[in-house]
Scaffold this motif. Structure first.
Motif, PDB file in Angstrom:
ATOM      1  N   PRO A  66       0.762  -1.376   0.001  1.00 35.03           N
ATOM      2  CA  PRO A  66       0.090   0.094  -0.091  1.00 35.03           C
ATOM      3  C   PRO A  66       0.796   1.122   0.011  1.00 35.03           C
ATOM      4  O   PRO A  66       1.887   1.220   0.626  1.00 35.03           O
ATOM      5  CB  PRO A  66      -0.820  -0.061   1.449  1.00 35.03           C
ATOM      6  CG  PRO A  66      -0.495  -1.309   1.806  1.00 35.03           C
ATOM      7  CD  PRO A  66       0.448  -1.936   1.184  1.00 35.03           C
ATOM      8  N   THR A  67       0.332   2.298  -0.618  1.00 38.75           N
ATOM      9  CA  THR A  67       1.048   3.484  -0.891  1.00 38.75           C
ATOM     10  C   THR A  67       1.452   4.146   0.313  1.00 38.75           C
ATOM     11  O   THR A  67       2.710   4.536   0.405  1.00 38.75           O
ATOM     12  CB  THR A  67       0.398   4.431  -1.827  1.00 38.75           C
ATOM     13  OG1 THR A  67      -0.021   3.955  -2.914  1.00 38.75           O
ATOM     14  CG2 THR A  67       1.224   5.679  -1.961  1.00 38.75           C
ATOM     15  N   GLY A  68       0.601   4.241   1.304  1.00 35.34           N
ATOM     16  CA  GLY A  68       1.122   5.136   2.586  1.00 35.34           C
ATOM     17  C   GLY A  68       1.740   4.245   3.584  1.00 35.34           C
ATOM     18  O   GLY A  68       1.961   4.965   4.624  1.00 35.34           O
ATOM     19  N   SER A  69       1.835   2.953   3.587  1.00 37.99           N
ATOM     20  CA  SER A  69       2.557   1.920   4.653  1.00 37.99           C
ATOM     21  C   SER A  69       4.034   2.568   4.905  1.00 37.99           C
ATOM     22  O   SER A  69       4.829   3.164   3.960  1.00 37.99           O
ATOM     23  CB  SER A  69       2.384   0.647   4.281  1.00 37.99           C
ATOM     24  OG  SER A  69       3.302   0.352   3.109  1.00 37.99           O
ATOM     25  N   ARG A  70       4.294   2.290   6.126  1.00 38.42           N
ATOM     26  CA  ARG A  70       5.971   2.316   6.425  1.00 38.42           C
ATOM     27  C   ARG A  70       6.659   1.528   5.591  1.00 38.42           C
ATOM     28  O   ARG A  70       7.946   1.875   5.293  1.00 38.42           O
ATOM     29  CB  ARG A  70       5.759   2.105   7.892  1.00 38.42           C
ATOM     30  CG  ARG A  70       7.178   2.311   8.441  1.00 38.42           C
ATOM     31  CD  ARG A  70       7.340   2.303  10.085  1.00 38.42           C
ATOM     32  NE  ARG A  70       8.546   2.630  10.601  1.00 38.42           N
ATOM     33  CZ  ARG A  70       9.294   2.034  11.388  1.00 38.42           C
ATOM     34  NH1 ARG A  70       9.025   0.474  11.630  1.00 38.42           N
ATOM     35  NH2 ARG A  70      10.391   2.225  11.894  1.00 38.42           N
ATOM     36  N   ALA A  71       6.374   0.339   5.439  1.00 32.68           N
ATOM     37  CA  ALA A  71       7.331  -0.609   4.558  1.00 32.68           C
ATOM     38  C   ALA A  71       7.418   0.041   3.248  1.00 32.68           C
ATOM     39  O   ALA A  71       8.634  -0.328   2.418  1.00 32.68           O
ATOM     40  CB  ALA A  71       6.616  -1.798   4.441  1.00 32.68           C
ATOM     41  N   HIS A  72       6.349   0.655   2.329  1.00 28.08           N
ATOM     42  CA  HIS A  72       6.599   1.361   1.100  1.00 28.08           C
ATOM     43  C   HIS A  72       7.533   2.445   1.237  1.00 28.08           C
ATOM     44  O   HIS A  72       8.333   2.395   0.487  1.00 28.08           O
ATOM     45  CB  HIS A  72       5.096   1.748   0.798  1.00 28.08           C
ATOM     46  CG  HIS A  72       5.207   1.991  -0.637  1.00 28.08           C
ATOM     47  ND1 HIS A  72       5.465   3.423  -1.171  1.00 28.08           N
ATOM     48  CD2 HIS A  72       4.897   1.496  -1.762  1.00 28.08           C
ATOM     49  CE1 HIS A  72       5.461   3.310  -2.412  1.00 28.08           C
ATOM     50  NE2 HIS A  72       4.967   2.531  -2.936  1.00 28.08           N
ATOM     51  N   ARG A  73       7.343   3.092   2.335  1.00 23.09           N
ATOM     52  CA  ARG A  73       8.402   4.408   2.406  1.00 23.09           C
ATOM     53  C   ARG A  73       9.846   3.894   2.676  1.00 23.09           C
ATOM     54  O   ARG A  73      10.723   4.439   2.092  1.00 23.09           O
ATOM     55  CB  ARG A  73       7.893   5.415   3.483  1.00 23.09           C
ATOM     56  CG  ARG A  73       6.767   5.927   3.161  1.00 23.09           C
ATOM     57  CD  ARG A  73       6.360   7.194   4.217  1.00 23.09           C
ATOM     58  NE  ARG A  73       6.489   6.818   5.624  1.00 23.09           N
ATOM     59  CZ  ARG A  73       5.531   6.476   6.333  1.00 23.09           C
ATOM     60  NH1 ARG A  73       4.403   6.397   5.825  1.00 23.09           N
ATOM     61  NH2 ARG A  73       5.902   5.857   7.638  1.00 23.09           N
ATOM     62  N   LEU A  74       9.876   2.993   3.536  1.00 28.22           N
ATOM     63  CA  LEU A  74      11.310   2.398   3.697  1.00 28.22           C
ATOM     64  C   LEU A  74      12.068   1.479   2.498  1.00 28.22           C
ATOM     65  O   LEU A  74      13.139   1.864   2.157  1.00 28.22           O
ATOM     66  CB  LEU A  74      11.227   1.429   4.835  1.00 28.22           C
ATOM     67  CG  LEU A  74      12.432   0.737   5.398  1.00 28.22           C
ATOM     68  CD1 LEU A  74      13.488   1.673   6.013  1.00 28.22           C
ATOM     69  CD2 LEU A  74      12.316  -0.300   6.407  1.00 28.22           C
ATOM     70  N   LEU A  75      11.255   0.878   1.906  1.00 31.32           N
ATOM     71  CA  LEU A  75      11.735   0.311   0.503  1.00 31.32           C
ATOM     72  C   LEU A  75      12.086   1.322  -0.470  1.00 31.32           C
ATOM     73  O   LEU A  75      12.950   1.140  -1.406  1.00 31.32           O
ATOM     74  CB  LEU A  75      10.448  -0.767   0.025  1.00 31.32           C
ATOM     75  CG  LEU A  75      10.851  -1.763  -1.141  1.00 31.32           C
ATOM     76  CD1 LEU A  75      12.104  -2.427  -0.612  1.00 31.32           C
ATOM     77  CD2 LEU A  75       9.783  -2.694  -1.432  1.00 31.32           C
ATOM     78  N   THR A  76      11.274   2.464  -0.595  1.00 31.26           N
ATOM     79  CA  THR A  76      11.388   3.338  -1.575  1.00 31.26           C
ATOM     80  C   THR A  76      12.685   4.095  -1.481  1.00 31.26           C
ATOM     81  O   THR A  76      13.661   4.091  -2.032  1.00 31.26           O
ATOM     82  CB  THR A  76      10.304   4.482  -1.508  1.00 31.26           C
ATOM     83  OG1 THR A  76       9.028   3.821  -1.775  1.00 31.26           O
ATOM     84  CG2 THR A  76      10.469   5.618  -2.709  1.00 31.26           C
TER      85      THR A  76
END
Length: 54
Positions: free
Chosen positions: A26-36
């Motif tokens: 999901p776009t707003g997830s913490r995992a998405h931000r960290l992986l980005t």
């Protein structure tokens, strides 16, 4: 033996896997931000390694 050229290829293959995973998260997830952020750092490091190997 791992060469600089090989590191570049391994980095790009890992980046492709990360991009696939980014589409599933999901776009707003913490995992998405960290992986980005990790993907961006990996691409910069890969570009530096390949660029310095020539």
């Amino acid at each position: 033996m791992i060469t600089y050229h090989g590191l570049g290829y391994y980095g790009l293959f890992a980046a492709l896997g990360a991009l696939i995973l980014l589409t599933l998260l999901p776009t707003g997830s913490r995992a998405h931000r960290l992986l980005t952020r990790a993907l961006l750092a990996a691409l910069v490091i890969t570009a530096a390694i390949v660029g310095l190997s020539y």
